[in-house]
Design a protein around this motif. Structure first.
Motif, mmCIF file in Angstrom:
data_model
loop_
_atom_site.group_PDB
_atom_site.id
_atom_site.type_symbol
_atom_site.label_atom_id
_atom_site.label_comp_id
_atom_site.label_asym_id
_atom_site.label_seq_id
_atom_site.Cartn_x
_atom_site.Cartn_y
_atom_site.Cartn_z
ATOM 1 N N ARG A 171 0.865 -1.192 0.000
ATOM 2 C CA ARG A 171 0.000 0.000 0.000
ATOM 3 C C ARG A 171 0.890 1.226 0.000
ATOM 4 O O ARG A 171 1.800 1.342 0.796
ATOM 5 C CB ARG A 171 -0.890 0.018 1.236
ATOM 6 N N THR A 172 0.621 2.130 -0.914
ATOM 7 C CA THR A 172 1.360 3.378 -0.965
ATOM 8 C C THR A 172 0.380 4.515 -1.180
ATOM 9 O O THR A 172 -0.726 4.315 -1.678
ATOM 10 C CB THR A 172 2.394 3.389 -2.103
ATOM 11 N N SER A 173 0.786 5.698 -0.775
ATOM 12 C CA SER A 173 -0.053 6.869 -1.029
ATOM 13 C C SER A 173 0.259 7.388 -2.422
ATOM 14 O O SER A 173 1.353 7.214 -2.943
ATOM 15 C CB SER A 173 0.225 7.948 0.016
ATOM 16 N N GLY A 174 -0.701 8.012 -3.028
ATOM 17 C CA GLY A 174 -0.513 8.526 -4.377
ATOM 18 C C GLY A 174 -1.434 7.830 -5.354
ATOM 19 O O GLY A 174 -2.140 6.883 -5.019
ATOM 20 N N LEU A 175 -1.411 8.309 -6.563
ATOM 21 C CA LEU A 175 -2.300 7.781 -7.593
ATOM 22 C C LEU A 175 -1.558 7.059 -8.704
ATOM 23 O O LEU A 175 -2.129 6.773 -9.732
ATOM 24 C CB LEU A 175 -3.130 8.929 -8.184
ATOM 25 N N ASP A 176 -0.285 6.782 -8.500
ATOM 26 C CA ASP A 176 0.497 6.095 -9.526
ATOM 27 C C ASP A 176 0.060 4.647 -9.648
ATOM 28 O O ASP A 176 -0.248 3.993 -8.656
ATOM 29 C CB ASP A 176 1.983 6.139 -9.187
ATOM 30 N N PRO A 177 0.044 4.112 -10.853
ATOM 31 C CA PRO A 177 -0.287 2.686 -11.007
ATOM 32 C C PRO A 177 0.871 1.819 -10.544
ATOM 33 O O PRO A 177 2.001 2.270 -10.368
ATOM 34 C CB PRO A 177 -0.513 2.550 -12.511
ATOM 35 N N TYR A 178 0.590 0.538 -10.352
ATOM 36 C CA TYR A 178 1.619 -0.430 -9.998
ATOM 37 C C TYR A 178 2.316 -0.893 -11.272
ATOM 38 O O TYR A 178 1.675 -1.357 -12.205
ATOM 39 C CB TYR A 178 1.021 -1.650 -9.309
ATOM 40 N N GLU A 179 3.624 -0.775 -11.300
ATOM 41 C CA GLU A 179 4.441 -1.311 -12.379
ATOM 42 C C GLU A 179 5.104 -2.581 -11.850
ATOM 43 O O GLU A 179 5.944 -2.528 -10.966
ATOM 44 C CB GLU A 179 5.520 -0.306 -12.810
ATOM 45 N N ILE A 180 4.698 -3.723 -12.369
ATOM 46 C CA ILE A 180 5.190 -5.013 -11.871
ATOM 47 C C ILE A 180 6.071 -5.652 -12.940
ATOM 48 O O ILE A 180 5.710 -5.691 -14.113
ATOM 49 C CB ILE A 180 4.017 -5.935 -11.512
ATOM 50 N N GLU A 181 7.219 -6.142 -12.501
ATOM 51 C CA GLU A 181 8.140 -6.868 -13.380
ATOM 52 C C GLU A 181 8.463 -8.215 -12.756
ATOM 53 O O GLU A 181 8.714 -8.293 -11.556
ATOM 54 C CB GLU A 181 9.448 -6.098 -13.566
ATOM 55 N N VAL A 182 8.451 -9.251 -13.571
ATOM 56 C CA VAL A 182 8.847 -10.586 -13.139
ATOM 57 C C VAL A 182 10.021 -11.003 -14.013
ATOM 58 O O VAL A 182 9.893 -11.086 -15.233
ATOM 59 C CB VAL A 182 7.690 -11.601 -13.261
ATOM 60 N N HIS A 183 11.166 -11.244 -13.369
ATOM 61 C CA HIS A 183 12.387 -11.636 -14.073
ATOM 62 C C HIS A 183 12.616 -13.128 -13.860
ATOM 63 O O HIS A 183 12.634 -13.595 -12.726
ATOM 64 C CB HIS A 183 13.594 -10.868 -13.540
ATOM 65 N N PHE A 184 12.793 -13.853 -14.949
ATOM 66 C CA PHE A 184 13.180 -15.257 -14.913
ATOM 67 C C PHE A 184 14.623 -15.331 -15.398
ATOM 68 O O PHE A 184 14.902 -15.097 -16.567
ATOM 69 C CB PHE A 184 12.270 -16.107 -15.796
ATOM 70 N N ILE A 185 15.542 -15.638 -14.484
ATOM 71 C CA ILE A 185 16.968 -15.642 -14.789
ATOM 72 C C ILE A 185 17.472 -17.076 -14.645
ATOM 73 O O ILE A 185 17.379 -17.653 -13.558
ATOM 74 C CB ILE A 185 17.724 -14.707 -13.831
ATOM 75 N N PRO A 186 18.003 -17.676 -15.715
ATOM 76 C CA PRO A 186 18.484 -19.058 -15.596
ATOM 77 C C PRO A 186 19.722 -19.134 -14.716
ATOM 78 O O PRO A 186 20.617 -18.306 -14.807
ATOM 79 C CB PRO A 186 18.798 -19.458 -17.031
ATOM 80 N N ALA A 187 19.732 -20.103 -13.826
ATOM 81 C CA ALA A 187 20.905 -20.396 -12.997
ATOM 82 C C ALA A 187 21.565 -21.613 -13.631
ATOM 83 O O ALA A 187 21.161 -22.735 -13.369
ATOM 84 C CB ALA A 187 20.494 -20.652 -11.556
ATOM 85 N N THR A 188 22.480 -21.412 -14.461
ATOM 86 C CA THR A 188 23.161 -22.342 -15.364
ATOM 87 C C THR A 188 22.252 -22.746 -16.527
ATOM 88 O O THR A 188 22.602 -22.536 -17.664
ATOM 89 C CB THR A 188 23.712 -23.597 -14.665
ATOM 90 N N HIS A 189 21.098 -23.294 -16.260
ATOM 91 C CA HIS A 189 20.153 -23.623 -17.324
ATOM 92 C C HIS A 189 18.756 -23.666 -16.716
ATOM 93 O O HIS A 189 18.589 -23.896 -15.521
ATOM 94 C CB HIS A 189 20.486 -24.964 -17.987
ATOM 95 N N GLY A 190 17.748 -23.446 -17.519
ATOM 96 C CA GLY A 190 16.387 -23.520 -17.021
ATOM 97 C C GLY A 190 15.393 -23.023 -18.041
ATOM 98 O O GLY A 190 15.742 -22.353 -19.015
ATOM 99 N N GLU A 191 14.153 -23.381 -17.805
ATOM 100 C CA GLU A 191 13.047 -22.950 -18.653
ATOM 101 C C GLU A 191 11.841 -22.712 -17.768
ATOM 102 O O GLU A 191 11.585 -23.478 -16.836
ATOM 103 C CB GLU A 191 12.734 -24.023 -19.699
ATOM 104 N N ALA A 192 11.112 -21.648 -18.042
ATOM 105 C CA ALA A 192 9.939 -21.297 -17.244
ATOM 106 C C ALA A 192 8.714 -21.228 -18.135
ATOM 107 O O ALA A 192 8.793 -20.848 -19.304
ATOM 108 C CB ALA A 192 10.147 -19.953 -16.548
ATOM 109 N N ARG A 193 7.580 -21.572 -17.545
ATOM 110 C CA ARG A 193 6.283 -21.509 -18.222
ATOM 111 C C ARG A 193 5.315 -20.838 -17.262
ATOM 112 O O ARG A 193 5.186 -21.252 -16.108
ATOM 113 C CB ARG A 193 5.821 -22.927 -18.549
ATOM 114 N N ILE A 194 4.623 -19.786 -17.735
ATOM 115 C CA ILE A 194 3.713 -19.030 -16.887
ATOM 116 C C ILE A 194 2.466 -18.683 -17.693
ATOM 117 O O ILE A 194 2.536 -18.480 -18.909
ATOM 118 C CB ILE A 194 4.401 -17.758 -16.331
ATOM 119 N N ALA A 195 1.323 -18.640 -17.016
ATOM 120 C CA ALA A 195 0.068 -18.299 -17.679
ATOM 121 C C ALA A 195 0.095 -16.847 -18.141
ATOM 122 O O ALA A 195 0.743 -15.998 -17.532
ATOM 123 C CB ALA A 195 -1.117 -18.523 -16.738
ATOM 124 N N ARG A 196 -0.605 -16.555 -19.202
ATOM 125 C CA ARG A 196 -0.627 -15.210 -19.781
ATOM 126 C C ARG A 196 -1.438 -14.242 -18.942
ATOM 127 O O ARG A 196 -1.121 -13.064 -18.857
ATOM 128 C CB ARG A 196 -1.190 -15.318 -21.194
#
Length: 141
Positions: free
Chosen positions: A88-113
């Motif tokens: 919760r924050t004061s103000g009228l700014d929207p939430y900017e959300i970022e999700v970073h998937f960073i491989p640790a040696t190797h990896g693959e991610a699948r996420i719903a749209r």
């Protein structure tokens, strides 16, 4: 229990790092390392985003909300299934959300749209009263 936000989906930051694939009627984003972004309006303050992704290999998952890190999780060959609280924050700014998937040696991610949102009232479950077990008395015969 989960509210799907109308017209709110993850957007890939780098288009060439993400691939869309349909599993039946569910469209998933797949990556071997990339970033998703979303913008939520202030009506969603004080709630949670339900983050659910399938990880094969090892991936570091970082979530930022308005450039502040709110989740840092190293996942190895399992599903990431968690709730990310929107501060919760004061103000009228929207939430900017970022999700970073960073491989640790190797990896693959699948996420719903689509993004799932949960309010705090849905997170608090009613507490049932504990009913004591009836006591047994021995009867002398």
């Amino acid at each position: 229990m989960f509210d799907m936000l109308p017209n709110c989906r993850w957007k890939p930051l780098e288009r060439d790092a993400w691939m869309r694939r349909a599993y039946g009627r569910n469209v998933m984003f797949e990556t071997q390392g990339g970033t998703l972004t979303a913008t939520l309006d202030r009506d969603h303050s004080g709630g949670f985003i339900y983050l659910q992704s399938q990880i094969s290999g090892r991936m570091l998952v970082e979530v930022y909300c308005n450039e502040v890190q709110v989740l840092d999780e190293l996942v190895s060959n399992e599903d990431l299934d968690c709730f990310v609280e929107l501060p919760r924050t004061s103000g009228l700014d929207p939430y900017e959300i970022e999700v970073h998937f960073i491989p640790a040696t190797h990896g693959e991610a699948r996420i719903a749209r689509n993004i799932s949102f949960v309010t705090k009232t849905h997170m608090t479950a009613p507490v049932k009263k504990r009913v004591p077990f009836p006591t047994c008395r021995r009867v002398a015969v």
